[in-house]
Design a protein around this motif. Structure first.
Motif, PDB file in Angstrom:
ATOM      1  N   LYS A 175     -26.806  67.054   7.777  1.00 10.17           N
ATOM      2  CA  LYS A 175     -27.806  66.529   6.832  1.00 10.17           C
ATOM      3  C   LYS A 175     -27.309  66.662   5.399  1.00 10.17           C
ATOM      4  O   LYS A 175     -27.498  65.757   4.575  1.00 10.17           O
ATOM      5  CB  LYS A 175     -29.125  67.285   7.023  1.00 10.17           C
ATOM      6  CG  LYS A 175     -30.233  66.884   6.070  1.00 10.17           C
ATOM      7  CD  LYS A 175     -31.464  67.754   6.296  1.00 10.17           C
ATOM      8  CE  LYS A 175     -32.555  67.445   5.299  1.00 10.17           C
ATOM      9  NZ  LYS A 175     -33.754  68.316   5.506  1.00 10.17           N
ATOM     10  N   ARG A 176     -26.675  67.795   5.089  1.00  7.38           N
ATOM     11  CA  ARG A 176     -26.147  68.006   3.737  1.00  7.38           C
ATOM     12  C   ARG A 176     -24.956  67.097   3.456  1.00  7.38           C
ATOM     13  O   ARG A 176     -24.777  66.612   2.327  1.00  7.38           O
ATOM     14  CB  ARG A 176     -25.747  69.468   3.567  1.00  7.38           C
ATOM     15  CG  ARG A 176     -25.099  69.765   2.222  1.00  7.38           C
ATOM     16  CD  ARG A 176     -24.745  71.239   2.083  1.00  7.38           C
ATOM     17  NE  ARG A 176     -23.957  71.475   0.885  1.00  7.38           N
ATOM     18  CZ  ARG A 176     -24.454  71.606  -0.336  1.00  7.38           C
ATOM     19  NH1 ARG A 176     -25.759  71.538  -0.509  1.00  7.38           N
ATOM     20  NH2 ARG A 176     -23.666  71.825  -1.376  1.00  7.38           N
TER      21      ARG A 176
ATOM     22  N   GLU B  40     -22.148  76.416   2.616  1.00 10.67           N
ATOM     23  CA  GLU B  40     -22.052  75.207   1.802  1.00 10.67           C
ATOM     24  C   GLU B  40     -20.682  75.078   1.151  1.00 10.67           C
ATOM     25  O   GLU B  40     -20.132  73.971   1.037  1.00 10.67           O
ATOM     26  CB  GLU B  40     -23.157  75.209   0.743  1.00 10.67           C
ATOM     27  CG  GLU B  40     -24.547  74.991   1.340  1.00 10.67           C
ATOM     28  CD  GLU B  40     -25.662  75.239   0.346  1.00 10.67           C
ATOM     29  OE1 GLU B  40     -25.343  75.626  -0.810  1.00 10.67           O
ATOM     30  OE2 GLU B  40     -26.843  75.066   0.711  1.00 10.67           O
TER      31      GLU B  40
ATOM     32  N   ASP C 270     -18.137  71.900   2.119  1.00 11.56           N
ATOM     33  CA  ASP C 270     -17.807  71.013   0.998  1.00 11.56           C
ATOM     34  C   ASP C 270     -16.306  70.796   0.866  1.00 11.56           C
ATOM     35  O   ASP C 270     -15.862  69.967   0.071  1.00 11.56           O
ATOM     36  CB  ASP C 270     -18.360  71.570  -0.313  1.00 11.56           C
ATOM     37  CG  ASP C 270     -19.855  71.306  -0.467  1.00 11.56           C
ATOM     38  OD1 ASP C 270     -20.349  70.396   0.231  1.00 11.56           O
ATOM     39  OD2 ASP C 270     -20.513  72.007  -1.250  1.00 11.56           O
TER      40      ASP C 270
ATOM     41  N   THR D 298     -28.124  70.647  10.413  1.00  8.66           N
ATOM     42  CA  THR D 298     -28.463  71.009   9.040  1.00  8.66           C
ATOM     43  C   THR D 298     -27.257  70.790   8.137  1.00  8.66           C
ATOM     44  O   THR D 298     -27.382  70.305   7.008  1.00  8.66           O
ATOM     45  CB  THR D 298     -28.926  72.472   8.973  1.00  8.66           C
ATOM     46  OG1 THR D 298     -30.087  72.630   9.805  1.00  8.66           O
ATOM     47  CG2 THR D 298     -29.270  72.879   7.556  1.00  8.66           C
TER      48      THR D 298
ATOM     49  N   ASP E 299     -33.527  72.971   6.198  1.00 10.15           N
ATOM     50  CA  ASP E 299     -32.429  73.428   5.358  1.00 10.15           C
ATOM     51  C   ASP E 299     -31.956  74.791   5.858  1.00 10.15           C
ATOM     52  O   ASP E 299     -32.627  75.447   6.651  1.00 10.15           O
ATOM     53  CB  ASP E 299     -32.881  73.524   3.895  1.00 10.15           C
ATOM     54  CG  ASP E 299     -33.246  72.160   3.318  1.00 10.15           C
ATOM     55  OD1 ASP E 299     -32.584  71.175   3.703  1.00 10.15           O
ATOM     56  OD2 ASP E 299     -34.177  72.089   2.501  1.00 10.15           O
TER      57      ASP E 299
END
Length: 562
Positions: free
Chosen positions: A326-327, A297, A301, A323, A282
């Motif tokens: 992955k999110r 993030e 998004d 990473t 993470d």
């Protein structure tokens, strides 16, 4: 009369490492199953193998040696036959002043000691070792150190038979090298012939470290074995070759990328060990602050736009990108990547391997990918104007695009895009943010100790000696004597807000963009590294090797890692 099992239980209880009731229950199960008490105690979780070894050391009044804390010379395996070492579970650990210190499971085995004296013909000093550690050392040593007779026999055999079965010394040596590299978390393995020896080195935490390997006479066999595993041409030794294979270690699999290069001393081999999907971390585990993690993030998004990650080769850009992937990797998103090579496999992501020989360039592949209805596109690297323009147009037309650039810092990415012919208004419209990063070595937690800082180094960062918890690694077996184990990232992130976009539009220089970014909350990499050094995660010296620092007069240092 008290039996040996009763003595062991009593010792474990008195030392406070085992409860008497649980130990007695294990003893009953051991007798009923006809098994040894030690194995049953470990399987029942009552004690560890190390605790048993320490207890037996007390009972036998024999010193205990923890093999994890010593660098054992595996060449000592040539002192005794493998059969003797495996039969009695013994190994010559150290040779000092004509005395050989022998590690044993049972130092009270007088018959074994007499046999060792006959073989070694010197004075012996016996110590007790943990079962698993000693067994692992014996397997490793005899895999890498083969006798002359074995080597002559292997050269006399058919090359094909020798290299494709699993019982020969060469096969065992190659497997041991790979297993050790995986165990020590090495990113690369270098097997390099010199005029006198075969040099084996592992790149651990970004630094090449020497390791003990097979003799020079085994070089040709090792290279041939690796070529077989990678499906390369065995007869070609005068030109470079590249290949890949998958190495299985227990239940895990490791992808290995192999490269051979002919040198004046023979073929040089470098292997890159690629991490499996399960090891993707993470943002916080990469070393990003909570504030930086949240800012990234928020950007990824968004439904469309471009996020760039910059830094030199080996700075962890791919890890940061994956990473983020992955999110974003959810069933309602179509994620496609184009990379050269595909280093990390991820379930649910369509991954494309670039291949210029057949016309599968980044630009051509990207055109096809955009016809596959993607939501997220990862472009391994923006190398030319065509790729840059297609990627930015994709970011403008409803896609989230992640990619990398080779620049020194975050603000330098803007100049790089302009050098590739991208207009300022396109940069402002498409790019959401730029992350710049480096990797610095972590101080080994097992041998960390307070450290006095050099006045010049403190001056470069504009801090005082009492401004942090400065530490250094003394060096131990766990870190291979380097004082460092693992790496952590240092980061800066330039967000293209209105003030930064205005500066780009008026043609601001890289330095001006950096100042505008800092005025709007961007923390430079050197400050992120300084904070990590203050907290004892790394050292100021490590940070200064990786990123630009600032002297007391406020002028930026020119020292910057390439």
């Amino acid at each position: 009369m008290i039996g040996s099992d009763d003595l062991l239980i009593r010792c474990l209880v008195e030392e406070g490492v085992a409860g008497e009731e649980a130990a007695r229950a294990s003893a009953v199960r051991a007798r009923e199953a006809g098994r040894s008490l030690e194995e049953t105690l470990v399987e029942d979780g009552v004690v560890s193998t190390k605790q048993i070894a320490l207890a037996r050391s007390v009972l036998s009044e024999c010193p205990f040696v923890d093999l994890e804390h010593f660098d054992i010379d595996i060449q000592n395996a040539s002192m005794m036959p493998r059969g003797v070492a495996e039969k009695h579970q013994v190994f010559p650990l150290f040779v000092m002043d004509g005395v050989i210190t022998v590690g044993m499971l049972d130092p009270m085995n007088l018959r074994a000691i007499d046999q060792l004296r006959q073989i070694l013909k010197v004075e012996l000093d016996t110590v007790l070792c943990e079962r698993e550690a000693l067994g692992s050392l014996i397997r490793k040593a005899y895999s890498l150190v083969t006798s002359r007779d074995s080597e002559e026999e292997s050269r006399a055999r058919s090359t094909h038979d020798e290299l494709t079965t699993g019982d020969e010394p060469i096969v065992a040596a190659v497997n041991q090298i790979l297993m050790d590299a995986v165990t020590q978390s090495a990113s690369d393995v270098h097997i390099s012939p010199t005029e006198r020896e075969l040099q084996v080195r592992y790149r651990i935490d970004g630094e090449l470290q020497d390791r003990q390997g097979p003799s020079m006479s085994a070089h040709a066999g090792v290279v041939q074995r690796l070529k077989v595993m990678a499906g390369l041409d065995l007869t070609q030794t005068r030109r470079p070759q590249d290949g890949k294979f998958r190495f299985e270690r227990g239940s895990s699999q490791v992808d290995v990328r192999l490269s051979t290069l002919p040198t004046v001393c023979g073929e040089n081999v470098v292997m890159r060990l690629l991490r499996p999907h399960s090891e993707i971390l993470d943002f916080a585990e990469l070393g990003m602050s909570e504030d930086l993690s949240k800012r990234i993030e928020v950007l990824i998004d968004r439904p469309y736009g471009m996020l760039l990650v910059t830094g030199p080769t080996g700075s962890g850009k791919t890890s940061t990108l994956y990473t983020a992937i992955k999110r974003l990797n959810t069933p309602d998103r179509n994620i496609i990547t184009i990379e050269d090579p595909v280093e990390i496999r991820m379930h649910g992501v369509r991954q494309v391997q670039a291949n210029a020989e057949i016309g599968m360039t980044f630009a051509n592949a990207l055109r096809s990918i955009l016809r596959q209805d993607p939501d997220v596109v990862l472009v391994g690297e923006i190398r030319d104007q065509e790729t840059a323009m297609i990627a930015l147009q994709a970011a403008l037309t409803g896609h989230m695009v992640l990619s990398t650039l080779h620049t020194n810092d975050a603000s330098g990415a803007i100049a790089r895009l302009k050098d590739l012919g991208v207009p300022s208004f396109v940069v402002n419209s498409a790019v959401l943010g730029v992350i710049a990063q480096r990797l610095v070595r972590r101080v080994c937690a097992d041998c960390a100790r307070p450290a006095k800082q050099d006045a010049r180094m403190l001056g470069r960062f504009g801090v005082r000696a009492d401004d942090g918890q400065w530490v250094e690694g003394k060096g131990c077996a766990r870190c291979g004597g380097s004082g460092f184990r693992g790496r952590v990232g240092v980061y800066e992130m330039l967000t293209l807000d209105s003030s930064v976009c205005a500066a780009i539009e008026r043609g601001a220089s890289t330095q001006e963009l950096a100042r505008v970014g800092e005025a709007n909350g961007m923390r430079p990499m050197w400050m992120d590294g300084l904070e990590k050094a203050r907290r004892g995660l790394t050292t100021l010296d490590e940070v200064s090797k990786a990123v630009a620092s600032v002297d007391l007069d406020g002028d930026e240092s020119l020292r910057l890692s390439a």
